[in-house]
Design an enzyme around this catalytic site. Structure first.
Site, PDB file in Angstrom:
ATOM      1  N   GLN A  71       0.832  -1.204   0.000  1.00 32.74           N
ATOM      2  CA  GLN A  71       0.000   0.000   0.000  1.00 32.74           C
ATOM      3  C   GLN A  71       0.868   1.255   0.000  1.00 32.74           C
ATOM      4  O   GLN A  71       1.835   1.347   0.750  1.00 32.74           O
ATOM      5  CB  GLN A  71      -0.919   0.042   1.218  1.00 32.74           C
ATOM      6  N   CYS A 101      -7.136   6.080   5.317  1.00 29.90           N
ATOM      7  CA  CYS A 101      -6.583   6.367   6.633  1.00 29.90           C
ATOM      8  C   CYS A 101      -7.148   7.678   7.177  1.00 29.90           C
ATOM      9  O   CYS A 101      -7.050   8.715   6.522  1.00 29.90           O
ATOM     10  CB  CYS A 101      -5.062   6.465   6.564  1.00 29.90           C
ATOM     11  N   ASN A 201     -15.046  -3.896   4.659  1.00 35.02           N
ATOM     12  CA  ASN A 201     -14.130  -3.688   5.783  1.00 35.02           C
ATOM     13  C   ASN A 201     -14.832  -2.883   6.881  1.00 35.02           C
ATOM     14  O   ASN A 201     -15.634  -2.011   6.592  1.00 35.02           O
ATOM     15  CB  ASN A 201     -12.886  -2.941   5.256  1.00 35.02           C
TER      16      ASN A 201
END
Length: 329
Positions: A71, A101, A201
């Site tokens: 990533q 994030c 997720n």
């Protein structure tokens, strides 16, 4: 089950990239325990910082099972493209782009989920990275910047049009960070809106929850993050339940001891005699956070500074637990 470019995956369980957690020892352990795909910690797109010890360790994929997924994070299309090229040259076979994030230090640099506010920049970054490398590129993102500004559907369509091979969607906005509960309706809508694989997720912490989320969203797979900390066997539990409909029993104390001891040994080898025991403290804490009467042990463990002292203390602690369990039986 699903494909990312030329790679086919038979397991519907993926380890999410987590800074400070999904280092090489943890990724390898999760693969051994059933994860179909693991993704590296976030690597900065600023290659000038790659000479640091932290970055050099994040770029170490020695002995990993293919495909190797890395990533990258940043907010400049050209820098992200160059970071993708350099990572592929370093062995990456899948490039994942971080737009999920929520950390302030990442968002302040117009990276991570901060990018979701600028859909034009999102398109430019995705197109630049896809054009820069000949490996599949995936995107991890959130449902939007805030609950009033959910734009996951538009981002997903931009991603598919840009040549992104798969999407991992966390069911929270950037503003939510990790508070409240993840919602899966947006993920289900994204699954219906695009033809590339979508991974669900957020808050998936058991085999039954994974099955329920897959049924609700029709996602191609689930991506497990925080629930794997200290419980790397969650991958085999989920995979077994998805295949058989039966739940695996919790691992025995003997097995937990062996998994933890082996994990610690790998951390010492990877980080060295000084940093290894310090990194080991948080992992040991995660393994034992649900073990009754472990608080005193964890406090004492965190004072230990050598690998041997830590290993000896783990053995003694588990011997006590096992004897107590045998007496109770």
């Amino acid at each position: 089950m699903f494909r990312i470019g030329p790679y086919q995956f038979d397991s519907k369980v993926i380890l999410a990239p987590m800074a400070g957690v999904t280092d090489r020892p943890f990724r390898q352990l999760c693969r051994q325990l059933g994860a179909g795909l693991v993704v590296s910690e976030m690597v900065t797109s600023n290659s000038e910082l790659w000479g640091t010890r932290k970055s050099s360790l994040r770029l170490d994929h020695t002995g990993e099972v293919e495909p190797i997924a890395v990533q990258i994070a940043g907010g400049d299309p050209e820098m992200m493209a160059e970071a993708a090229r350099l990572n592929v040259a370093n062995g990456a076979q899948i490039i994942d782009i971080n737009m999920g994030c929520p950390a302030k230090k990442v968002c302040k640099k117009a990276a991570g989920s901060a990018l979701l506010k600028d859909e034009q920049l999102v398109a430019e970054i995705l197109q630049a990275v896809v054009a820069a490398v000949d490996v599949p590129v995936t995107l991890k993102f959130r449902t939007g910047w805030s609950t009033e500004e959910r734009n996951a559907l538009r981002i997903a369509r931009i991603a598919e049009d840009s040549g992104i091979s798969a999407l991992a969607l966390h069911g929270r906005t950037r503003a939510c960070a990790f508070t409240g509960e993840a919602e899966y309706d947006t993920i289900a809508a994204v699954v219906q809106a695009v033809s590339i694989p979508v991974f669900s997720n957020g808050d998936i912490d058991s085999a039954r929850k994974a099955k329920a989320v897959l049924d609700h969203t029709q996602a191609a797979a689930v991506m497990i993050g925080r629930a794997a900390q200290g419980r790397p066997w969650i991958f085999r539990e989920i995979e077994h339940f998805l295949v058989t409909g039966n739940e695996l029993p919790e691992p025995s104390l003997h097995e937990v001891r062996e998994i933890l001891s082996s994990h610690l040994r790998e951390l010492y080898c990877f980080y060295g005699e000084f940093m290894g025991p310090r990194i080991a403290r948080k992992h040991a804490g995660w393994y034992l956070q649900t073990v009754p009467d472990s608080e005193l042990f964890r406090r004492e463990f965190n004072k230990l500074e050598t690998a041997q002292a830590q290993q000896d203390s783990v053995q003694r602690f588990f011997e006590q637990l096992i004897k107590k369990e045998e007496k109770a039986a």
